[in-house]
Every structure is written in structure tokens, then in C-alpha cells.
Design an enzyme around this catalytic site. Structure first.
Site, short mmCIF file in Angstrom:
data_model
loop_
_atom_site.label_atom_id
_atom_site.label_comp_id
_atom_site.label_asym_id
_atom_site.label_seq_id
_atom_site.Cartn_x
_atom_site.Cartn_y
_atom_site.Cartn_z
N TYR A 188 -12.01 -3.44 -3.85
CA TYR A 188 -12.80 -3.40 -2.50
C TYR A 188 -14.06 -3.49 -2.43
O TYR A 188 -14.87 -2.87 -1.55
CB TYR A 188 -12.17 -2.32 -1.88
CG TYR A 188 -10.90 -2.01 -1.13
CD1 TYR A 188 -10.24 -3.35 -0.50
CD2 TYR A 188 -9.98 -1.36 -1.45
CE1 TYR A 188 -9.09 -3.13 0.23
CE2 TYR A 188 -8.61 -1.13 -0.97
CZ TYR A 188 -8.32 -2.24 0.09
OH TYR A 188 -6.98 -2.29 0.63
N ASN A 222 -2.09 -0.07 7.21
CA ASN A 222 -1.38 -1.21 7.47
C ASN A 222 -0.61 -1.96 6.60
O ASN A 222 -0.31 -3.15 6.43
CB ASN A 222 -2.63 -2.09 8.00
CG ASN A 222 -3.85 -2.18 6.85
OD1 ASN A 222 -3.57 -1.83 5.84
ND2 ASN A 222 -4.85 -2.79 7.00
N HIS A 265 -1.74 -5.14 1.73
CA HIS A 265 -3.13 -6.06 1.39
C HIS A 265 -2.68 -7.32 1.31
O HIS A 265 -1.65 -7.32 0.43
CB HIS A 265 -3.63 -5.47 0.19
CG HIS A 265 -4.85 -6.39 -0.25
ND1 HIS A 265 -6.00 -6.59 0.47
CD2 HIS A 265 -5.02 -7.33 -0.93
CE1 HIS A 265 -7.05 -7.42 -0.01
NE2 HIS A 265 -6.20 -8.00 -0.94
N ARG A 280 2.15 -5.79 10.32
CA ARG A 280 1.04 -4.95 10.62
C ARG A 280 1.72 -4.31 12.23
O ARG A 280 1.62 -3.43 12.49
CB ARG A 280 -0.22 -5.08 10.26
CG ARG A 280 -0.38 -5.08 8.86
CD ARG A 280 -1.75 -5.87 8.61
NE ARG A 280 -2.31 -5.58 7.49
CZ ARG A 280 -3.27 -5.96 6.86
NH1 ARG A 280 -4.15 -7.08 7.64
NH2 ARG A 280 -4.02 -5.89 5.63
N GLU A 301 -8.74 -11.67 -7.36
CA GLU A 301 -7.84 -10.48 -6.92
C GLU A 301 -6.49 -10.70 -7.86
O GLU A 301 -6.36 -9.79 -8.31
CB GLU A 301 -7.38 -10.47 -5.45
CG GLU A 301 -8.57 -9.87 -4.69
CD GLU A 301 -8.18 -9.96 -3.16
OE1 GLU A 301 -7.03 -10.17 -2.86
OE2 GLU A 301 -9.14 -9.42 -2.27
N LYS A 344 0.92 -1.12 -0.06
CA LYS A 344 0.03 0.05 0.21
C LYS A 344 0.76 1.41 -0.31
O LYS A 344 1.95 1.28 0.47
CB LYS A 344 -1.05 0.11 1.23
CG LYS A 344 -1.99 -1.36 1.25
CD LYS A 344 -2.92 -0.92 2.33
CE LYS A 344 -4.00 -2.18 2.31
NZ LYS A 344 -5.09 -1.83 3.32
N ARG A 393 -1.07 -14.16 5.22
CA ARG A 393 -2.06 -13.16 6.20
C ARG A 393 -1.24 -13.50 7.49
O ARG A 393 -1.32 -12.44 8.18
CB ARG A 393 -3.36 -13.88 6.37
CG ARG A 393 -4.40 -14.01 5.24
CD ARG A 393 -4.98 -12.55 4.84
NE ARG A 393 -6.18 -12.23 5.90
CZ ARG A 393 -6.46 -11.01 5.79
NH1 ARG A 393 -6.46 -10.23 4.78
NH2 ARG A 393 -7.44 -10.78 6.60
N THR A 397 -5.85 -7.01 10.67
CA THR A 397 -6.22 -5.98 10.09
C THR A 397 -5.88 -4.64 10.79
O THR A 397 -5.44 -3.54 10.10
CB THR A 397 -7.65 -5.88 9.48
OG1 THR A 397 -8.01 -7.10 8.89
CG2 THR A 397 -8.25 -4.57 8.64
P1 IDP Z 1 -7.65 -6.89 5.46
O1 IDP Z 1 -6.81 -5.98 4.62
O2 IDP Z 1 -6.92 -7.54 6.62
O3 IDP Z 1 -7.99 -8.01 4.77
P2 IDP Z 1 -10.44 -5.86 5.25
O4 IDP Z 1 -11.42 -6.21 6.26
O5 IDP Z 1 -10.64 -6.72 3.90
O6 IDP Z 1 -9.11 -6.20 5.97
O7 IDP Z 1 -10.46 -4.40 5.10
C1 IDP Z 1 -9.71 -3.73 3.95
C2 IDP Z 1 -8.93 -2.60 4.47
O8 IDP Z 1 -10.17 -1.64 4.89
C3 IDP Z 1 -8.11 -2.97 5.55
O9 IDP Z 1 -6.69 -3.28 5.35
C4 IDP Z 1 -8.03 -1.43 6.08
O10 IDP Z 1 -6.87 -0.64 5.39
C5 IDP Z 1 -9.26 -0.80 5.87
N1 IDP Z 1 -10.33 -0.99 6.99
C6 IDP Z 1 -10.89 -2.17 7.35
N2 IDP Z 1 -11.58 -2.08 8.49
C7 IDP Z 1 -11.27 -0.80 9.06
C8 IDP Z 1 -12.02 -0.07 10.06
O11 IDP Z 1 -12.72 -0.34 10.88
N3 IDP Z 1 -11.55 1.18 9.80
C9 IDP Z 1 -10.70 1.77 8.99
N4 IDP Z 1 -10.34 1.06 7.90
C10 IDP Z 1 -10.55 -0.16 7.80
MG MG Z 2 -9.59 -8.18 3.05
#
Ligand code: IDP
Ligand code: MG
Length: 152
Positions: free
Chosen positions: A51, A125, A128, A111, A139, A11, A94, A100
Site C-alpha cells: 500500500y 470491502n 483487493h 463489494r 503487486e 482480505k 475490478r 472501493t
Molecule cells: P481499491 O482497493 O479499490 O484499489 P484504493 O484507493 O487502492 O482502492 O485503496 C486501497 C484500500 O484502502 C481500499 O480497498 C480500502 O480498504 C481503503 N480505503 C481507500 N479509500 C478509503 C477511504 O476513504 N476511507 C477508508 N478506507 C479507504
Molecule cells: Mg488500489
């Protein structure tokens, strides 16, 4: 364990903070094989498609700005897209990435070591990593053409 492919995106906060090499090093150490790599200028369309499962979340607009570098004020939209292959590649990537929310990510994960939350509440974070088999397949296909991946 099945051999899987998974998508990693460095990212904009990750590249801006010079963490690209470190992320690749951790994924190497996790035993994953890189089978695709390219710099991508992320269009709004690609970001929204990537997304799409999160389109009803309150943080979705910021998430699109984040993955396109706009949240950090960058003028380009460059992201490093990487495809990895290996046994249990999705789970291993992961695990190396960590949770996350950077505040909840275990110490020693990418992270957990380098993620942060801004005062505006934005998760930074670093990377991805595809979350499951269906997401990973979708993806990798979204970000790479078949002939951009090493055959395995
Ligand atoms: P992941 O990246 O661990 O798979 P996802 O739930 O797929 O997590 O969410 C995608 C991205 O959205 C996260 O990496 C993060 O940047 C953002 N995100 C997810 N949940 C939140 C939140 O509660 N607040 C702010 N950003 C979030
Ligand atoms: Mg995800």
C-alpha cells in the site's frame, strides 16, 4: 485486448465472513484463469510495501492493520493471495469487485453485495484487486515468486 495478469487478495474480512469461495466463483464467471494461489502471513513490511502509494492517507494506519487482520482482532496475519491471467484481466477483476467504497459499489458486484463500512469508518470491502497495469505487475511480483505462477 492484451492478456494481463492481476493480483487479488482475499482480505481478512472476506475470509472471516466465509466469502472466499464466492469471490473465486465470481472471478471464474468473469472468465479469468487462476495462475497462482497461496496463503500468506502478511508482515508489516509487506503490507506497507503493498500500500505504499497510500502512505500519506489518514486511513493508512488502519489500512495496514486491516490487511494484517489486526483491525478484526485476528491473531494470525493470513491472507489468500491469488494471481489471475486473461484478456483484460485487470479491468474484469475490478468490474467484478466493484467500487472501493462499498456504499458506492454497484449491486451485484462483490463489494456491492458484501462490503460494508464499520461504525469506525473502516471500509470492509472483501478483496483487493490491482488497479492498473503498473500496479498489477508490481503487486504480482511483490506477492509471488516467478516459479509460483503457472506459465502461460
Ligand atoms: P481499491 O482497493 O479499490 O484499489 P484504493 O484507493 O487502492 O482502492 O485503496 C486501497 C484500500 O484502502 C481500499 O480497498 C480500502 O480498504 C481503503 N480505503 C481507500 N479509500 C478509503 C477511504 O476513504 N476511507 C477508508 N478506507 C479507504
Ligand atoms: Mg488500489
Amino acid at each position: 485486448m492484451a492478456v494481463e495478469q492481476t493480483l487479488i487478495l482475499i482480505k481478512p474480512d472476506g475470509s472471516h465472513r466465509r466469502l472466499t469461495g464466492l469471490v473465486i466463483d465470481r472471478l471464474d464467471a468473469a472468465g479469468l484463469e487462476m495462475v497462482g494461489a497461496k496463503m500468506v502471513s502478511v508482515t508489516e513490511k509487506l503490507a506497507r510495501e503493498h500500500y505504499r502509494a497510500l502512505s500519506d492517507k489518514p486511513f493508512f494506519p488502519n489500512l495496514i492493520r486491516y490487511i494484517r487482520g489486526e483491525f478484526h482482532g485476528f491473531k494470525d496475519h493470513r491472507v489468500l493471495a491469488l494471481a489471475y491471467r486473461g484478456e483484460n484481466a485487470i479491468g474484469k477483476a475490478r468490474a467484478a469487485a466493484g467500487a472501493t467504497n462499498p456504499e458506492h459499489a454497484a449491486p451485484g458486484t462483490i463489494r456491492g453485495s458484501f462490503g460494508r463500512i464499520t461504525t469506525a469508518g473502516q471500509f470492509e470491502n472483501v478483496l483487493h484487486a490491482s488497479s492498473d497495469e503498473a500496479d498489477a505487475e508490481r503487486e504480482v511480483r511483490l506477492w509471488f515468486k516467478p516459479d509460483e505462477l503457472l506459465e502461460g
